[in-house]
Design a protein around this motif. Sequence first.
Motif, PDB file in Angstrom:
ATOM      1  N   ARG A  67      24.964 -21.579 -11.129  1.00 56.47           N
ATOM      2  CA  ARG A  67      23.768 -22.424 -11.140  1.00 56.47           C
ATOM      3  C   ARG A  67      22.562 -21.497 -11.118  1.00 56.47           C
ATOM      4  O   ARG A  67      22.476 -20.614 -10.266  1.00 56.47           O
ATOM      5  CB  ARG A  67      23.755 -23.345  -9.925  1.00 56.47           C
ATOM      6  CG  ARG A  67      24.868 -24.364  -9.953  1.00 56.47           C
ATOM      7  CD  ARG A  67      24.867 -25.239  -8.717  1.00 56.47           C
ATOM      8  NE  ARG A  67      26.011 -26.140  -8.755  1.00 56.47           N
ATOM      9  CZ  ARG A  67      26.610 -26.610  -7.690  1.00 56.47           C
ATOM     10  NH1 ARG A  67      26.174 -26.295  -6.474  1.00 56.47           N
ATOM     11  NH2 ARG A  67      27.650 -27.415  -7.810  1.00 56.47           N
ATOM     12  N   HIS A  68      21.652 -21.703 -12.056  1.00 58.21           N
ATOM     13  CA  HIS A  68      20.474 -20.826 -12.151  1.00 58.21           C
ATOM     14  C   HIS A  68      19.234 -21.652 -12.414  1.00 58.21           C
ATOM     15  O   HIS A  68      19.308 -22.840 -12.716  1.00 58.21           O
ATOM     16  CB  HIS A  68      20.675 -19.776 -13.255  1.00 58.21           C
ATOM     17  CG  HIS A  68      20.723 -20.351 -14.628  1.00 58.21           C
ATOM     18  ND1 HIS A  68      19.602 -20.481 -15.410  1.00 58.21           N
ATOM     19  CD2 HIS A  68      21.748 -20.862 -15.349  1.00 58.21           C
ATOM     20  CE1 HIS A  68      19.938 -21.029 -16.564  1.00 58.21           C
ATOM     21  NE2 HIS A  68      21.236 -21.280 -16.551  1.00 58.21           N
ATOM     22  N   ASN A  69      18.081 -20.990 -12.303  1.00 58.68           N
ATOM     23  CA  ASN A  69      16.807 -21.664 -12.537  1.00 58.68           C
ATOM     24  C   ASN A  69      15.996 -20.883 -13.563  1.00 58.68           C
ATOM     25  O   ASN A  69      16.483 -19.904 -14.127  1.00 58.68           O
ATOM     26  CB  ASN A  69      16.044 -21.870 -11.221  1.00 58.68           C
ATOM     27  CG  ASN A  69      15.759 -20.552 -10.522  1.00 58.68           C
ATOM     28  OD1 ASN A  69      15.265 -19.597 -11.120  1.00 58.68           O
ATOM     29  ND2 ASN A  69      16.070 -20.488  -9.235  1.00 58.68           N
ATOM     30  N   ASN A  70      14.757 -21.301 -13.791  1.00 53.82           N
ATOM     31  CA  ASN A  70      13.917 -20.673 -14.826  1.00 53.82           C
ATOM     32  C   ASN A  70      13.493 -19.247 -14.507  1.00 53.82           C
ATOM     33  O   ASN A  70      12.972 -18.559 -15.377  1.00 53.82           O
ATOM     34  CB  ASN A  70      12.670 -21.530 -15.079  1.00 53.82           C
ATOM     35  CG  ASN A  70      13.000 -22.796 -15.820  1.00 53.82           C
ATOM     36  OD1 ASN A  70      14.005 -22.875 -16.515  1.00 53.82           O
ATOM     37  ND2 ASN A  70      12.164 -23.805 -15.668  1.00 53.82           N
ATOM     38  N   GLU A  71      13.684 -18.788 -13.280  1.00 59.75           N
ATOM     39  CA  GLU A  71      13.350 -17.411 -12.934  1.00 59.75           C
ATOM     40  C   GLU A  71      14.349 -16.411 -13.503  1.00 59.75           C
ATOM     41  O   GLU A  71      14.072 -15.215 -13.546  1.00 59.75           O
ATOM     42  CB  GLU A  71      13.276 -17.240 -11.414  1.00 59.75           C
ATOM     43  CG  GLU A  71      12.081 -17.898 -10.782  1.00 59.75           C
ATOM     44  CD  GLU A  71      12.050 -17.627  -9.288  1.00 59.75           C
ATOM     45  OE1 GLU A  71      12.296 -16.472  -8.871  1.00 59.75           O
ATOM     46  OE2 GLU A  71      11.795 -18.576  -8.539  1.00 59.75           O
ATOM     47  N   TYR A  72      15.518 -16.885 -13.923  1.00 65.44           N
ATOM     48  CA  TYR A  72      16.522 -15.989 -14.484  1.00 65.44           C
ATOM     49  C   TYR A  72      15.982 -15.422 -15.795  1.00 65.44           C
ATOM     50  O   TYR A  72      15.524 -16.165 -16.662  1.00 65.44           O
ATOM     51  CB  TYR A  72      17.855 -16.713 -14.695  1.00 65.44           C
ATOM     52  CG  TYR A  72      18.958 -15.756 -15.031  1.00 65.44           C
ATOM     53  CD1 TYR A  72      19.518 -14.956 -14.050  1.00 65.44           C
ATOM     54  CD2 TYR A  72      19.415 -15.619 -16.329  1.00 65.44           C
ATOM     55  CE1 TYR A  72      20.517 -14.046 -14.349  1.00 65.44           C
ATOM     56  CE2 TYR A  72      20.412 -14.714 -16.647  1.00 65.44           C
ATOM     57  CZ  TYR A  72      20.960 -13.928 -15.653  1.00 65.44           C
ATOM     58  OH  TYR A  72      21.934 -13.017 -15.962  1.00 65.44           O
ATOM     59  N   GLN A  73      16.045 -14.102 -15.968  1.00 66.47           N
ATOM     60  CA  GLN A  73      15.338 -13.433 -17.059  1.00 66.47           C
ATOM     61  C   GLN A  73      16.188 -13.115 -18.287  1.00 66.47           C
ATOM     62  O   GLN A  73      15.662 -12.595 -19.267  1.00 66.47           O
ATOM     63  CB  GLN A  73      14.732 -12.128 -16.550  1.00 66.47           C
ATOM     64  CG  GLN A  73      13.745 -12.308 -15.452  1.00 66.47           C
ATOM     65  CD  GLN A  73      13.227 -10.979 -14.933  1.00 66.47           C
ATOM     66  OE1 GLN A  73      13.682  -9.919 -15.321  1.00 66.47           O
ATOM     67  NE2 GLN A  73      12.248 -11.046 -14.058  1.00 66.47           N
ATOM     68  N   PHE A  74      17.464 -13.403 -18.259  1.00 66.11           N
ATOM     69  CA  PHE A  74      18.341 -12.967 -19.341  1.00 66.11           C
ATOM     70  C   PHE A  74      19.005 -14.167 -20.026  1.00 66.11           C
ATOM     71  O   PHE A  74      19.050 -15.255 -19.482  1.00 66.11           O
ATOM     72  CB  PHE A  74      19.416 -12.023 -18.798  1.00 66.11           C
ATOM     73  CG  PHE A  74      18.838 -10.850 -18.052  1.00 66.11           C
ATOM     74  CD1 PHE A  74      18.309  -9.761 -18.730  1.00 66.11           C
ATOM     75  CD2 PHE A  74      18.799 -10.853 -16.671  1.00 66.11           C
ATOM     76  CE1 PHE A  74      17.761  -8.693 -18.047  1.00 66.11           C
ATOM     77  CE2 PHE A  74      18.264  -9.788 -15.968  1.00 66.11           C
ATOM     78  CZ  PHE A  74      17.736  -8.708 -16.662  1.00 66.11           C
ATOM     79  N   ALA A  75      19.568 -13.931 -21.211  1.00 63.40           N
ATOM     80  CA  ALA A  75      20.243 -14.982 -21.969  1.00 63.40           C
ATOM     81  C   ALA A  75      21.701 -15.123 -21.569  1.00 63.40           C
ATOM     82  O   ALA A  75      22.342 -16.108 -21.899  1.00 63.40           O
ATOM     83  CB  ALA A  75      20.146 -14.698 -23.464  1.00 63.40           C
ATOM     84  N   ASN A  76      22.235 -14.131 -20.883  1.00 59.40           N
ATOM     85  CA  ASN A  76      23.637 -14.175 -20.464  1.00 59.40           C
ATOM     86  C   ASN A  76      23.772 -13.580 -19.067  1.00 59.40           C
ATOM     87  O   ASN A  76      22.814 -13.068 -18.501  1.00 59.40           O
ATOM     88  CB  ASN A  76      24.521 -13.431 -21.462  1.00 59.40           C
ATOM     89  CG  ASN A  76      24.196 -11.953 -21.508  1.00 59.40           C
ATOM     90  OD1 ASN A  76      23.119 -11.514 -21.124  1.00 59.40           O
ATOM     91  ND2 ASN A  76      25.119 -11.166 -22.008  1.00 59.40           N
ATOM     92  N   LEU A  77      24.986 -13.660 -18.551  1.00 60.13           N
ATOM     93  CA  LEU A  77      25.285 -13.105 -17.229  1.00 60.13           C
ATOM     94  C   LEU A  77      26.691 -12.534 -17.279  1.00 60.13           C
ATOM     95  O   LEU A  77      27.659 -13.255 -17.513  1.00 60.13           O
ATOM     96  CB  LEU A  77      25.185 -14.194 -16.161  1.00 60.13           C
ATOM     97  CG  LEU A  77      25.597 -13.828 -14.728  1.00 60.13           C
ATOM     98  CD1 LEU A  77      24.787 -12.658 -14.200  1.00 60.13           C
ATOM     99  CD2 LEU A  77      25.453 -15.026 -13.815  1.00 60.13           C
TER     100      LEU A  77
END
Length: 156
Positions: A67-77
């Motif tokens: 679960r992530h939000n808009n602060e995540y800076q990348f297209a993948n993990l």
Amino acid sequence: MRRPGSHMVLSAALMVIAMLVSCTSRGDFSRFRDIDASRGWAYRDTVRFDTQRSDSLALGSLTVAVRHNNEYQFANLWLEVCYNNRGRLHRDTVNLKLADLYGRWLGKGFGSSRQAESVIARSVLPSPGSEVTVRQIMRVDTLRGVDAVGVIFHAE
């Protein structure tokens, strides 16, 4: 005095409840761990999940979820997932795609919160007392914008 049709309404409600209960297997589990937003998810931090379930003989599929939000800076993990299948330790590297080519978030959710999932393995039989571990391997010391990490086991 009973109202006409009340018996049918009660019967329909009981049938719906029975269907909802029957959709979940005794061997299923879903566990999530929150990631502290103020600290972020450090490269060295391993998230651990217990695989105890009521039906320890059921085979199933193992899924990792984020679960992530808009602060995540990348297209993948990129994740490293370790799990025990029939007494053997498995270590898988997973590229969880979170955004498309145009930067639009994938996964389920609305607003600034999304959940993305990836099936790690099918026909898994976790050993009793074993655990599933997940760690981020993004080559970034600390990730921001990841709210929670989870594992889901769905019996076949």
